[in-house]
Design a protein around this motif. Structure first.
Motif, short mmCIF file in Angstrom:
data_model
loop_
_atom_site.label_atom_id
_atom_site.label_comp_id
_atom_site.label_asym_id
_atom_site.label_seq_id
_atom_site.Cartn_x
_atom_site.Cartn_y
_atom_site.Cartn_z
N LEU A 110 -4.00 1.84 -9.72
CA LEU A 110 -4.14 2.97 -8.81
C LEU A 110 -3.11 2.85 -7.70
O LEU A 110 -2.68 1.74 -7.36
N CYS A 111 -2.71 3.97 -7.12
CA CYS A 111 -1.82 3.92 -5.97
C CYS A 111 -2.24 4.95 -4.94
O CYS A 111 -2.82 5.99 -5.27
N GLU A 112 -1.95 4.62 -3.69
CA GLU A 112 -2.17 5.53 -2.58
C GLU A 112 -0.80 5.92 -2.04
O GLU A 112 0.01 5.05 -1.72
N PHE A 158 -0.02 13.79 6.80
CA PHE A 158 -0.59 14.40 5.60
C PHE A 158 -1.73 13.54 5.07
O PHE A 158 -1.71 12.32 5.23
N PRO A 159 -2.72 14.15 4.40
CA PRO A 159 -3.79 13.36 3.80
C PRO A 159 -3.23 12.40 2.74
O PRO A 159 -2.26 12.72 2.05
N VAL A 160 -3.84 11.23 2.61
CA VAL A 160 -3.44 10.27 1.59
C VAL A 160 -3.73 10.84 0.21
O VAL A 160 -4.81 11.40 -0.03
N GLN A 161 -2.78 10.75 -0.69
CA GLN A 161 -2.96 11.19 -2.07
C GLN A 161 -3.13 9.97 -2.97
O GLN A 161 -2.45 8.96 -2.78
N LYS A 162 -4.03 10.08 -3.93
CA LYS A 162 -4.30 8.97 -4.84
C LYS A 162 -4.05 9.39 -6.27
O LYS A 162 -4.36 10.51 -6.66
N THR A 163 -3.49 8.48 -7.05
CA THR A 163 -3.23 8.77 -8.46
C THR A 163 -3.18 7.47 -9.24
O THR A 163 -3.12 6.38 -8.65
N SER A 164 -3.25 7.56 -10.55
CA SER A 164 -3.18 6.38 -11.41
C SER A 164 -1.73 6.07 -11.76
O SER A 164 -0.87 6.95 -11.74
N TYR A 207 7.88 6.84 7.21
CA TYR A 207 8.13 6.35 5.87
C TYR A 207 7.25 7.06 4.86
O TYR A 207 6.12 7.46 5.17
N LEU A 208 7.77 7.22 3.65
CA LEU A 208 6.95 7.51 2.49
C LEU A 208 6.51 6.15 1.97
O LEU A 208 7.36 5.28 1.71
N GLU A 209 5.22 5.93 1.85
CA GLU A 209 4.69 4.62 1.45
C GLU A 209 3.80 4.77 0.23
O GLU A 209 2.91 5.63 0.20
N ILE A 210 4.05 3.94 -0.78
CA ILE A 210 3.25 3.95 -2.00
C ILE A 210 2.68 2.56 -2.19
O ILE A 210 3.41 1.61 -2.49
N ALA A 211 1.37 2.41 -2.01
CA ALA A 211 0.69 1.13 -2.17
C ALA A 211 0.00 1.11 -3.53
O ALA A 211 -0.76 2.02 -3.86
N VAL A 212 0.29 0.09 -4.32
CA VAL A 212 -0.25 -0.03 -5.67
C VAL A 212 -1.35 -1.08 -5.69
O VAL A 212 -1.18 -2.18 -5.15
N PHE A 262 5.78 0.12 -1.98
CA PHE A 262 7.13 0.71 -1.93
C PHE A 262 7.22 1.55 -0.67
O PHE A 262 6.33 2.35 -0.37
N LYS A 263 8.31 1.38 0.09
CA LYS A 263 8.50 2.15 1.31
C LYS A 263 9.87 2.80 1.31
O LYS A 263 10.87 2.16 0.93
N LEU A 264 9.91 4.06 1.71
CA LEU A 264 11.17 4.80 1.78
C LEU A 264 11.24 5.50 3.12
O LEU A 264 10.37 6.30 3.47
N GLU A 265 12.27 5.19 3.90
CA GLU A 265 12.39 5.75 5.24
C GLU A 265 12.80 7.22 5.20
O GLU A 265 13.63 7.63 4.39
#
Length: 412
Positions: A38-40, A46-52, A94-99, A120-123
């Protein structure tokens, strides 16, 4: 009609690759989960989005280059806020994707908490506000703290992050739909009249007596007075057996139509909107929209199913990134015979949204339309009819007054 600038930030081609060493390392604890992970996905404001995230083991596996896992839609104010330095230590956005490992579970009766594999972080940079298509990242990147002896990361994430211009038309009903308001296009502080809305219905007394709501009609007229779209109740809104509200087992339904070339007052079906009430701690109104292929109900395609708070209102939308990616098909225009090259399943994305208020509040629907689906004013009109039907469904799904029985003292 002049559009307003929006940008679509999409995150796709998500795949996680773990080495055998990482999978079996007891220190990492990663052996305790199974695919998918899973990742957030987080973006400030913006609201946190979750996906597999699919897990692969073969280095030869190729991620799906067309898959979209998440999207954010940014208007000018959003971009300005993201590009403005924050306070204290948060100087950049940042755009942040936590797995994370898979869902919480148990092993031998002992609870297993989800674990974070990496981030993963992207400024956010100046290119975000340039309004041009740009790929911000594409490929594999190591995430996580655990590394093999070779120095290579034990966990690698594949993703594609890109920005695309996604301009929209903005419209608003200037009053409550039941009062037959004018519809204006919004361009900053400027309001330009585009359509008028004419609402009619059968006698209110009959609705109360028969406990059914039917005969509701709304027509959208252009500035010349010609009817260019309409919505009609085709299945009455009635209380289901044993209750006082419209239930999912027997929803009310609207037919969304546009003029037929055969003559005046001749209509061609375009879509069907069903609505019902879900009871709970906080009631919701559920709206389900089907597109009618070539005007035949046997060819209907589910495009959206949204729950709206009965008390606070909410947003109905058609967005192939958020819903039913496998069922997404081109949204046809009545003038293009279904040929809408810009809305293929690959292009996907936002089609329309309609924000409405809850029960008992003065609802003036605010509608946004992606310009790639609008080739003429008449194309916009059909979505106005759909928006009106969504708004009126909030009213049509209100609980019916309970019939007074002999000896009863109260009703509601």
């Amino acid at each position: 009609m002049d559009p307003q600038a929006f940008v679509r930030l999409s995150i796709g081609s998500l795949v996680l690759r773990l080495s055998g060493t990482a999978l079996n390392t007891s220190k990492s604890g990663l052996h305790a989960f199974s695919s998918p992970c899973l990742c957030e996905i987080r973006l400030r404001g913006f609201p946190v989005q979750k996906t597999s995230v699919p897990l692969i083991s073969s280095p030869e596996a190729t991620p799906d280059s067309h898959s979209i896992a998440s999207s954010f839609y940014l208007e000018e104010a959003d971009l300005k806020a993201l590009l403005t330095p924050g306070c204290f230590h948060n100087t950049h956005s940042y755009l942040e994707i936590a797995v994370f490992t898979g869902r919480k579970g148990s092993h031998c009766g002992v609870g297993i908490k989800r674990q974070q594999i990496g981030t993963f972080k992207l400024e956010v940079g100046p290119e975000w506000g340039e309004g041009k298509p740009v790929i911000l990242f594409n490929g594999w990147i190591g995430i996580g703290k655990n590394k093999q002896e070779s120095g290579k990361p034990g966990a690698e994430l594949h993703l594609t992050v890109k920005l695309d211009p996604d301009p929209r038309y903005l419209f608003q009903f200037e009053d409550v739909t039941t009062l037959s308001p004018q519809i204006v296009q919004l361009r900053g502080s400027v309001k330009q009249p585009i359509f008028s809305c004419k609402f009619s219905r059968d006698s209110l007394e009959l609705e109360i007596e028969r406990r059914e709501r039917k005969g509701w009609k709304v027509k959208i007229h252009d500035l010349s007075g010609s009817a260019v779209a309409a919505a009609f109740i085709t299945t009455p809104f009635v209380p289901s057996t044993g209750c006082d509200w419209v239930a999912k087992s027997n929803p009310g339904a609207w037919l969304i139509v546009c003029p037929d070339a055969r003559g005046p007052e001749s209509w061609q079906p375009w879509g069907k909107l069903e609505a019902w009430r879900e009871r709970g701690i906080r009631d919701t109104i559920c709206c389900r929209f089907h597109l009618l292929s070539e005007g035949q109900e046997v060819g209907e395609v589910l495009m959206s199913e949204i729950s709206i708070s009965a008390e606070k209102g909410g947003e109905f939308f058609i967005d192939t990134d958020k819903q039913m990616q496998t069922a997404a098909t081109p949204i046809p225009s009545r003038q293009s015979s279904g040929d809408f090259s810009g809305s293929s399943p690959v292009a996907g994305g936002f089609v329309m949204s309609c924000r409405v208020q809850g029960e008992g509040k003065s609802s003036k629907p605010l509608v946004q339309l992606a310009i790639r689906h609008i080739t003429c004013v008449e194309d916009a009109a059909i979505f106005m009819a759909l928006a009106a039907a969504v708004d009126l469904s909030i009213v049509a799904c209100r609980p019916f007054p309970r019939r007074l029985r002999r000896g009863s003292r109260h009703s509601f």
